[in-house]
Design a protein around this motif. Sequence first.
Motif, PDB file in Angstrom:
ATOM      1  N   GLY A 164       0.802  -1.240   0.138  1.00  0.00           N
ATOM      2  CA  GLY A 164      -0.024  -0.078   0.033  1.00  0.00           C
ATOM      3  C   GLY A 164       0.957   1.287   0.132  1.00  0.00           C
ATOM      4  O   GLY A 164       0.280   2.171   0.453  1.00  0.00           O
ATOM      5  N   GLY A 217      -0.094  11.067   9.914  1.00  0.00           N
ATOM      6  CA  GLY A 217      -0.639  10.349   8.796  1.00  0.00           C
ATOM      7  C   GLY A 217      -2.298  10.504   8.665  1.00  0.00           C
ATOM      8  O   GLY A 217      -2.525  10.974   9.812  1.00  0.00           O
ATOM      9  N   ALA A 218      -2.474  10.365   7.384  1.00  0.00           N
ATOM     10  CA  ALA A 218      -4.002  10.503   7.058  1.00  0.00           C
ATOM     11  C   ALA A 218      -4.745   9.712   7.799  1.00  0.00           C
ATOM     12  O   ALA A 218      -6.050   9.937   8.466  1.00  0.00           O
ATOM     13  CB  ALA A 218      -3.923  10.664   5.784  1.00  0.00           C
ATOM     14  N   LYS A 219      -4.153   8.503   8.350  1.00  0.00           N
ATOM     15  CA  LYS A 219      -5.069   7.717   8.852  1.00  0.00           C
ATOM     16  C   LYS A 219      -5.477   7.970  10.390  1.00  0.00           C
ATOM     17  O   LYS A 219      -6.512   7.912  11.061  1.00  0.00           O
ATOM     18  CB  LYS A 219      -4.051   6.383   9.098  1.00  0.00           C
ATOM     19  N   LEU A 226      -8.180  10.813  10.052  1.00  0.00           N
ATOM     20  CA  LEU A 226      -9.594  10.264  10.015  1.00  0.00           C
ATOM     21  C   LEU A 226      -9.895   9.651  11.181  1.00  0.00           C
ATOM     22  O   LEU A 226     -11.086   9.761  11.546  1.00  0.00           O
ATOM     23  CB  LEU A 226      -9.408   9.095   8.834  1.00  0.00           C
ATOM     24  N   TRP A 244     -11.674   1.373   1.923  1.00  0.00           N
ATOM     25  CA  TRP A 244     -10.250   1.454   2.403  1.00  0.00           C
ATOM     26  C   TRP A 244     -10.375   0.685   3.659  1.00  0.00           C
ATOM     27  O   TRP A 244     -11.462   0.945   4.522  1.00  0.00           O
ATOM     28  CB  TRP A 244      -9.557   2.744   2.510  1.00  0.00           C
ATOM     29  N   TYR A 303     -11.693   2.343   7.494  1.00  0.00           N
ATOM     30  CA  TYR A 303     -12.818   3.107   7.742  1.00  0.00           C
ATOM     31  C   TYR A 303     -14.004   2.441   8.534  1.00  0.00           C
ATOM     32  O   TYR A 303     -14.301   2.899   9.769  1.00  0.00           O
ATOM     33  CB  TYR A 303     -13.510   3.495   6.237  1.00  0.00           C
ATOM     34  N   ASN A 330     -13.496   9.047  -0.995  1.00  0.00           N
ATOM     35  CA  ASN A 330     -12.106   8.598  -1.226  1.00  0.00           C
ATOM     36  C   ASN A 330     -11.950   8.521  -2.718  1.00  0.00           C
ATOM     37  O   ASN A 330     -12.421   7.740  -3.306  1.00  0.00           O
ATOM     38  CB  ASN A 330     -11.570   7.337  -0.444  1.00  0.00           C
ATOM     39  N   ASN A 385      -8.784   3.761  -2.963  1.00  0.00           N
ATOM     40  CA  ASN A 385      -8.170   2.591  -2.473  1.00  0.00           C
ATOM     41  C   ASN A 385      -9.194   1.532  -2.213  1.00  0.00           C
ATOM     42  O   ASN A 385     -10.194   2.061  -1.204  1.00  0.00           O
ATOM     43  CB  ASN A 385      -7.443   2.645  -1.458  1.00  0.00           C
ATOM     44  N   ASP A 407     -10.998  11.984   1.774  1.00  0.00           N
ATOM     45  CA  ASP A 407      -9.819  11.176   1.927  1.00  0.00           C
ATOM     46  C   ASP A 407      -9.067  11.264   0.555  1.00  0.00           C
ATOM     47  O   ASP A 407      -9.464  10.939  -0.439  1.00  0.00           O
ATOM     48  CB  ASP A 407      -9.965   9.796   2.485  1.00  0.00           C
ATOM     49  N   MET A 421      -5.806  11.222  -0.305  1.00  0.00           N
ATOM     50  CA  MET A 421      -4.449  10.637  -0.210  1.00  0.00           C
ATOM     51  C   MET A 421      -3.914  10.440  -1.477  1.00  0.00           C
ATOM     52  O   MET A 421      -2.404  10.521  -1.762  1.00  0.00           O
ATOM     53  CB  MET A 421      -4.366   9.165   0.454  1.00  0.00           C
ATOM     54  N   TYR A 422      -4.494   9.935  -2.739  1.00  0.00           N
ATOM     55  CA  TYR A 422      -3.687   9.563  -3.983  1.00  0.00           C
ATOM     56  C   TYR A 422      -3.867  10.979  -5.028  1.00  0.00           C
ATOM     57  O   TYR A 422      -3.853  10.469  -6.131  1.00  0.00           O
ATOM     58  CB  TYR A 422      -4.449   8.270  -4.421  1.00  0.00           C
ATOM     59  N   SER A 471       2.276  10.299   2.268  1.00  0.00           N
ATOM     60  CA  SER A 471       2.812   8.900   2.282  1.00  0.00           C
ATOM     61  C   SER A 471       2.835   8.248   0.609  1.00  0.00           C
ATOM     62  O   SER A 471       3.601   7.531   0.179  1.00  0.00           O
ATOM     63  CB  SER A 471       1.541   7.962   2.906  1.00  0.00           C
ATOM     64  N   LYS A 472       1.654   8.561   0.292  1.00  0.00           N
ATOM     65  CA  LYS A 472       1.716   7.976  -1.418  1.00  0.00           C
ATOM     66  C   LYS A 472       2.303   9.022  -2.278  1.00  0.00           C
ATOM     67  O   LYS A 472       3.083   8.621  -3.198  1.00  0.00           O
ATOM     68  CB  LYS A 472      -0.032   7.815  -1.721  1.00  0.00           C
ATOM     69  N   ARG A 488       5.244   9.573   8.350  1.00  0.00           N
ATOM     70  CA  ARG A 488       3.817   9.642   8.836  1.00  0.00           C
ATOM     71  C   ARG A 488       3.666  11.217   9.052  1.00  0.00           C
ATOM     72  O   ARG A 488       3.611  11.836  10.173  1.00  0.00           O
ATOM     73  CB  ARG A 488       4.059   9.158  10.634  1.00  0.00           C
ATOM     74  N   TYR A 502      -3.478   0.628  -7.645  1.00  0.00           N
ATOM     75  CA  TYR A 502      -4.234  -0.659  -7.440  1.00  0.00           C
ATOM     76  C   TYR A 502      -5.101  -0.899  -8.787  1.00  0.00           C
ATOM     77  O   TYR A 502      -5.617  -0.073  -9.284  1.00  0.00           O
ATOM     78  CB  TYR A 502      -5.206  -0.541  -6.167  1.00  0.00           C
TER      79      TYR A 502
END
Length: 390
Positions: free
Chosen positions: A37, A97-99, A102, A123, A126, A169, A173, A201, A203-204, A235-236, A244, A324
């Motif tokens: 990931g 991190g975005a984690k 969230l 993802w 969630y 998202n 993902n 989200d 992230m990508y 991160s991505k 982080r 992905y």
Amino acid sequence: MLSKRSQTLGESLTLAITALANDLKAKGEDVLSFSAGEPDFDTPQIIKEAAIKAIEQGCGKYTAVAGLPSVLEAVQFKLKNDNGLSYETSEIITNVGAKHSLFECIQCLVEEGDEVIIPVPFWVSYPEMVKYSGAKPIFVYTDEKNGFKMTADELKNAITSKTKILMLNSPSNPVGSVYTKDELKALAKVLEGTNIIVLSDEMYEKLCYDDFKFHAFASVSEDALKRTVTINGLSKCAAMPGWRFGYMASKNKELNAAVKRLQGQSTSNICSITQHAATAALLGKANEDVEKMRIEFQKRRDKACELLSKIDTISFYKPEGAFYLFINISKLQKDSMKFCQQLLEQKKVAVVPGVGFGMDGYFRFSYATSMDNIIKGIERISDFIQNYKA
Ligand SMILES: Cc1ncc(COP(=O)(O)O)c(C=O)c1O
């Protein structure tokens, strides 16, 4: 002994599969892993140098909970420059991190009796974060032909008086689909007149291919800006997963204050070195490296799609973003866990079962690995499928 809350938490299936593949590798097996990931690229040199300089200049003190003024200004710049979004620095908080962004938002916003809408496939984290808060995940099943993007009607049908959050998202993902501006506008229209908060989200964001353009949900209307928490990280898109760094930006003063309290009583500020490194990335200093990475991902996506489309018992949506492919194996096997275990045992190929993303009968193939691995891995998958007996 444990709290009820902590007993509801499931293990991350993505991390579990990666660990299993690593175990086999350590035993000398020739494992090809497509479960990653994270980008297989190293963090750009200019970002590393910013961190080294910060260490040498003695940056190792605590910072404000939300982050240093310089990193908050860098996030502010990025959101304006890339997304056309205007936020005050007081409306921005950096997180581990975005984690973490969230997680903190969900814990601050919902509790037992509340509902959170989650489009499927999702993802992995969630639903777990939602369950941990005591709230109920409401799963919305979407259409594969449409890249599993939730439509306005699907959203409308899922809203009740208990709905408090919509999780969104894009690029997604595990599918890699990207919502168009019109699709986002249609969702935003459904939300008008409600109190629903959107956790967007993104992230990508920078990994979009061909002519597909990313649009931030908060940018589609004034109303969307007010109800959205824009969540992103590096991160991505800057190859910095281990550093982080994530952030949230929101016009919701109460939420921002609550997140700062939660963070202040748990992690405090994020790593001070990371804040300096992230500042360089957010100011665009590594843009050339990011673009090279994006172009390489696009080539790999094209190759993987070309090779996989020759296997006629499977199907997939050609992704517009992320790294992905979400592959439909339901003609062969509905039990994705079983399929992935057999593939790992018999062909030493690691992919992630769809069940972890809320959709059995699929697996996720990450192309964040070399072109050679992709070609070899798809050969093995093809061979496995040709001789497959359920
Ligand atoms: C959709 C999505 N959101 C958020 C994250 C979390 O990213 P991080 O916590 O590394 O910033 C990931 C990582 O896999 C992801 O795929």
